[in-house]
Design a protein around this motif. Sequence first.
Motif, PDB file in Angstrom:
ATOM      1  N   PRO A  90     -65.433   7.950 -43.170  1.00  0.00           N
ATOM      2  CA  PRO A  90     -65.779   8.213 -44.564  1.00  0.00           C
ATOM      3  C   PRO A  90     -64.622   7.789 -45.459  1.00  0.00           C
ATOM      4  CG  PRO A  90     -65.066  10.226 -43.529  1.00  0.00           C
ATOM      5  CD  PRO A  90     -65.068   9.158 -42.455  1.00  0.00           C
ATOM      6  N   PRO A  91     -64.912   7.397 -46.712  1.00  0.00           N
ATOM      7  CA  PRO A  91     -63.837   6.969 -47.605  1.00  0.00           C
ATOM      8  C   PRO A  91     -62.903   8.123 -47.940  1.00  0.00           C
ATOM      9  CG  PRO A  91     -65.921   7.111 -48.783  1.00  0.00           C
ATOM     10  CD  PRO A  91     -66.221   7.339 -47.326  1.00  0.00           C
ATOM     11  N   LEU A  92     -61.640   7.804 -48.103  1.00  0.00           N
ATOM     12  CA  LEU A  92     -60.657   8.816 -48.475  1.00  0.00           C
ATOM     13  C   LEU A  92     -60.752   9.071 -49.972  1.00  0.00           C
ATOM     14  CD1 LEU A  92     -57.616   7.498 -46.434  1.00  0.00           C
ATOM     15  CD2 LEU A  92     -59.186   9.328 -45.839  1.00  0.00           C
ATOM     16  N   GLU A  93     -60.463  10.280 -50.384  1.00  0.00           N
ATOM     17  CA  GLU A  93     -60.487  10.642 -51.799  1.00  0.00           C
ATOM     18  C   GLU A  93     -59.155  10.255 -52.432  1.00  0.00           C
ATOM     19  OE1 GLU A  93     -63.024  11.948 -53.471  1.00  0.00           O
ATOM     20  OE2 GLU A  93     -64.275  11.919 -51.679  1.00  0.00           O
ATOM     21  N   LEU A  94     -59.204   9.499 -53.537  1.00  0.00           N
ATOM     22  CA  LEU A  94     -57.970   9.113 -54.214  1.00  0.00           C
ATOM     23  C   LEU A  94     -57.212  10.328 -54.729  1.00  0.00           C
ATOM     24  CD1 LEU A  94     -58.947   5.935 -56.241  1.00  0.00           C
ATOM     25  CD2 LEU A  94     -57.612   6.085 -54.156  1.00  0.00           C
ATOM     26  N   ASP A  95     -57.923  11.381 -55.121  1.00  0.00           N
ATOM     27  CA  ASP A  95     -57.262  12.584 -55.626  1.00  0.00           C
ATOM     28  C   ASP A  95     -56.336  13.195 -54.578  1.00  0.00           C
ATOM     29  OD1 ASP A  95     -58.528  12.317 -58.019  1.00  0.00           O
ATOM     30  OD2 ASP A  95     -60.111  13.762 -57.565  1.00  0.00           O
ATOM     31  N   ASP A  96     -56.590  12.935 -53.302  1.00  0.00           N
ATOM     32  CA  ASP A  96     -55.741  13.472 -52.241  1.00  0.00           C
ATOM     33  C   ASP A  96     -54.347  12.843 -52.251  1.00  0.00           C
ATOM     34  OD1 ASP A  96     -57.813  15.046 -51.424  1.00  0.00           O
ATOM     35  OD2 ASP A  96     -58.401  13.735 -49.761  1.00  0.00           O
ATOM     36  N   TRP A  97     -54.196  11.641 -52.830  1.00  0.00           N
ATOM     37  CA  TRP A  97     -52.935  10.916 -52.756  1.00  0.00           C
ATOM     38  C   TRP A  97     -52.118  10.998 -54.038  1.00  0.00           C
ATOM     39  CZ3 TRP A  97     -52.510  10.548 -47.930  1.00  0.00           C
ATOM     40  CH2 TRP A  97     -53.601  10.268 -47.134  1.00  0.00           C
ATOM     41  N   PHE A  98     -52.700  11.494 -55.128  1.00  0.00           N
ATOM     42  CA  PHE A  98     -51.990  11.569 -56.393  1.00  0.00           C
ATOM     43  C   PHE A  98     -51.783  13.027 -56.781  1.00  0.00           C
ATOM     44  CE2 PHE A  98     -54.103   7.447 -56.459  1.00  0.00           C
ATOM     45  CZ  PHE A  98     -53.038   6.625 -56.776  1.00  0.00           C
ATOM     46  N   PRO A  99     -50.565  13.398 -57.152  1.00  0.00           N
ATOM     47  CA  PRO A  99     -50.306  14.801 -57.495  1.00  0.00           C
ATOM     48  C   PRO A  99     -50.943  15.172 -58.831  1.00  0.00           C
ATOM     49  CG  PRO A  99     -48.375  13.468 -57.948  1.00  0.00           C
ATOM     50  CD  PRO A  99     -49.383  12.564 -57.274  1.00  0.00           C
ATOM     51  N   ASP A 100     -51.227  16.462 -59.007  1.00  0.00           N
ATOM     52  CA  ASP A 100     -51.682  16.956 -60.292  1.00  0.00           C
ATOM     53  C   ASP A 100     -50.508  16.888 -61.265  1.00  0.00           C
ATOM     54  OD1 ASP A 100     -54.220  17.528 -59.353  1.00  0.00           O
ATOM     55  OD2 ASP A 100     -53.676  19.575 -58.782  1.00  0.00           O
ATOM     56  N   ILE A 101     -50.797  16.470 -62.484  1.00  0.00           N
ATOM     57  CA  ILE A 101     -49.761  16.363 -63.512  1.00  0.00           C
ATOM     58  C   ILE A 101     -50.140  17.281 -64.655  1.00  0.00           C
ATOM     59  CG2 ILE A 101     -48.653  14.829 -65.187  1.00  0.00           C
ATOM     60  CD1 ILE A 101     -49.215  12.534 -63.218  1.00  0.00           C
ATOM     61  N   GLU A 102     -49.192  18.123 -65.050  1.00  0.00           N
ATOM     62  CA  GLU A 102     -49.437  18.999 -66.185  1.00  0.00           C
ATOM     63  C   GLU A 102     -49.300  18.166 -67.454  1.00  0.00           C
ATOM     64  OE1 GLU A 102     -47.512  22.897 -68.250  1.00  0.00           O
ATOM     65  OE2 GLU A 102     -47.421  22.738 -66.075  1.00  0.00           O
ATOM     66  N   ASP A 103     -50.346  18.126 -68.257  1.00  0.00           N
ATOM     67  CA  ASP A 103     -50.369  17.328 -69.473  1.00  0.00           C
ATOM     68  C   ASP A 103     -50.759  18.233 -70.633  1.00  0.00           C
ATOM     69  OD1 ASP A 103     -50.246  15.173 -71.162  1.00  0.00           O
ATOM     70  OD2 ASP A 103     -52.136  14.286 -70.515  1.00  0.00           O
ATOM     71  N   PRO A 104     -49.760  18.898 -71.260  1.00  0.00           N
ATOM     72  CA  PRO A 104     -50.093  19.840 -72.329  1.00  0.00           C
ATOM     73  C   PRO A 104     -50.668  19.115 -73.535  1.00  0.00           C
ATOM     74  CG  PRO A 104     -47.716  19.529 -72.191  1.00  0.00           C
ATOM     75  CD  PRO A 104     -48.321  18.787 -71.041  1.00  0.00           C
ATOM     76  N   PRO A 105     -51.461  19.811 -74.346  1.00  0.00           N
ATOM     77  CA  PRO A 105     -52.032  19.176 -75.532  1.00  0.00           C
ATOM     78  C   PRO A 105     -50.927  18.780 -76.525  1.00  0.00           C
ATOM     79  CG  PRO A 105     -52.526  21.518 -75.504  1.00  0.00           C
ATOM     80  CD  PRO A 105     -51.852  21.196 -74.202  1.00  0.00           C
ATOM     81  N   VAL A 106     -51.208  17.765 -77.318  1.00  0.00           N
ATOM     82  CA  VAL A 106     -50.264  17.291 -78.321  1.00  0.00           C
ATOM     83  C   VAL A 106     -50.163  18.295 -79.446  1.00  0.00           C
ATOM     84  CG1 VAL A 106     -49.799  15.430 -79.957  1.00  0.00           C
ATOM     85  CG2 VAL A 106     -50.799  14.903 -77.739  1.00  0.00           C
ATOM     86  N   ARG A 107     -48.931  18.563 -79.887  1.00  0.00           N
ATOM     87  CA  ARG A 107     -48.704  19.476 -81.014  1.00  0.00           C
ATOM     88  C   ARG A 107     -48.350  18.642 -82.233  1.00  0.00           C
ATOM     89  NH1 ARG A 107     -44.182  22.541 -78.302  1.00  0.00           N
ATOM     90  NH2 ARG A 107     -43.214  21.809 -80.180  1.00  0.00           N
ATOM     91  N   PRO A 108     -48.865  19.036 -83.387  1.00  0.00           N
ATOM     92  CA  PRO A 108     -48.476  18.290 -84.600  1.00  0.00           C
ATOM     93  C   PRO A 108     -46.979  18.469 -84.880  1.00  0.00           C
ATOM     94  CG  PRO A 108     -49.897  20.159 -85.126  1.00  0.00           C
ATOM     95  CD  PRO A 108     -49.780  20.115 -83.636  1.00  0.00           C
ATOM     96  N   GLU A 109     -46.348  17.437 -85.329  1.00  0.00           N
ATOM     97  CA  GLU A 109     -44.913  17.459 -85.612  1.00  0.00           C
ATOM     98  C   GLU A 109     -44.688  17.026 -87.060  1.00  0.00           C
ATOM     99  OE1 GLU A 109     -42.429  18.383 -83.552  1.00  0.00           O
ATOM    100  OE2 GLU A 109     -43.802  18.770 -81.878  1.00  0.00           O
ATOM    101  N   ASP A 110     -43.699  17.612 -87.695  1.00  0.00           N
ATOM    102  CA  ASP A 110     -43.287  17.153 -89.024  1.00  0.00           C
ATOM    103  C   ASP A 110     -42.418  15.906 -88.835  1.00  0.00           C
ATOM    104  OD1 ASP A 110     -44.545  19.176 -90.412  1.00  0.00           O
ATOM    105  OD2 ASP A 110     -42.827  20.530 -90.244  1.00  0.00           O
ATOM    106  N   VAL A 111     -42.715  14.858 -89.552  1.00  0.00           N
ATOM    107  CA  VAL A 111     -41.948  13.624 -89.417  1.00  0.00           C
ATOM    108  C   VAL A 111     -41.086  13.340 -90.644  1.00  0.00           C
ATOM    109  CG1 VAL A 111     -43.480  12.554 -87.748  1.00  0.00           C
ATOM    110  CG2 VAL A 111     -43.930  12.282 -90.193  1.00  0.00           C
ATOM    111  N   PHE A 112     -41.003  14.265 -91.559  1.00  0.00           N
ATOM    112  CA  PHE A 112     -40.202  14.060 -92.763  1.00  0.00           C
ATOM    113  C   PHE A 112     -38.792  14.483 -92.566  1.00  0.00           C
ATOM    114  CE2 PHE A 112     -44.563  14.522 -94.293  1.00  0.00           C
ATOM    115  CZ  PHE A 112     -44.697  13.294 -94.876  1.00  0.00           C
TER     116      PHE A 112
END
Length: 88
Positions: A66-88
């Motif tokens: 049976p085919p191997l699952e790609l998810d088995d070979w790549f680690p989970d990555i924590e990707d927090p949501p983007v926060r708005p930033e003041d650029v001034f």
Amino acid sequence: MPTPSTRPKGAKLFRNNRSQAVRIPVEFELPGDRVLIHREGDKLIIEPVKTPANVIELLAAGRQEPPLELDDWFPDIEDPPVRPEDVF
């Protein structure tokens, strides 16, 4: 790794959360940390999974049955949501 045994030996079954697990005797130890398991009649067949050494092996492994699952070979990555930033 211990010498493989061809004689049957009893093993203990136990529960790990909602999964059933088996304690494998040292003489039946498998390499690696992943296995493939399938049923043939009343038998369960457990085979070691060879971790691909490079992308070519990973892609070739995807063509296996049976085919191997790609998810088995790549680690989970924590990707927090983007926060708005003041650029001034």
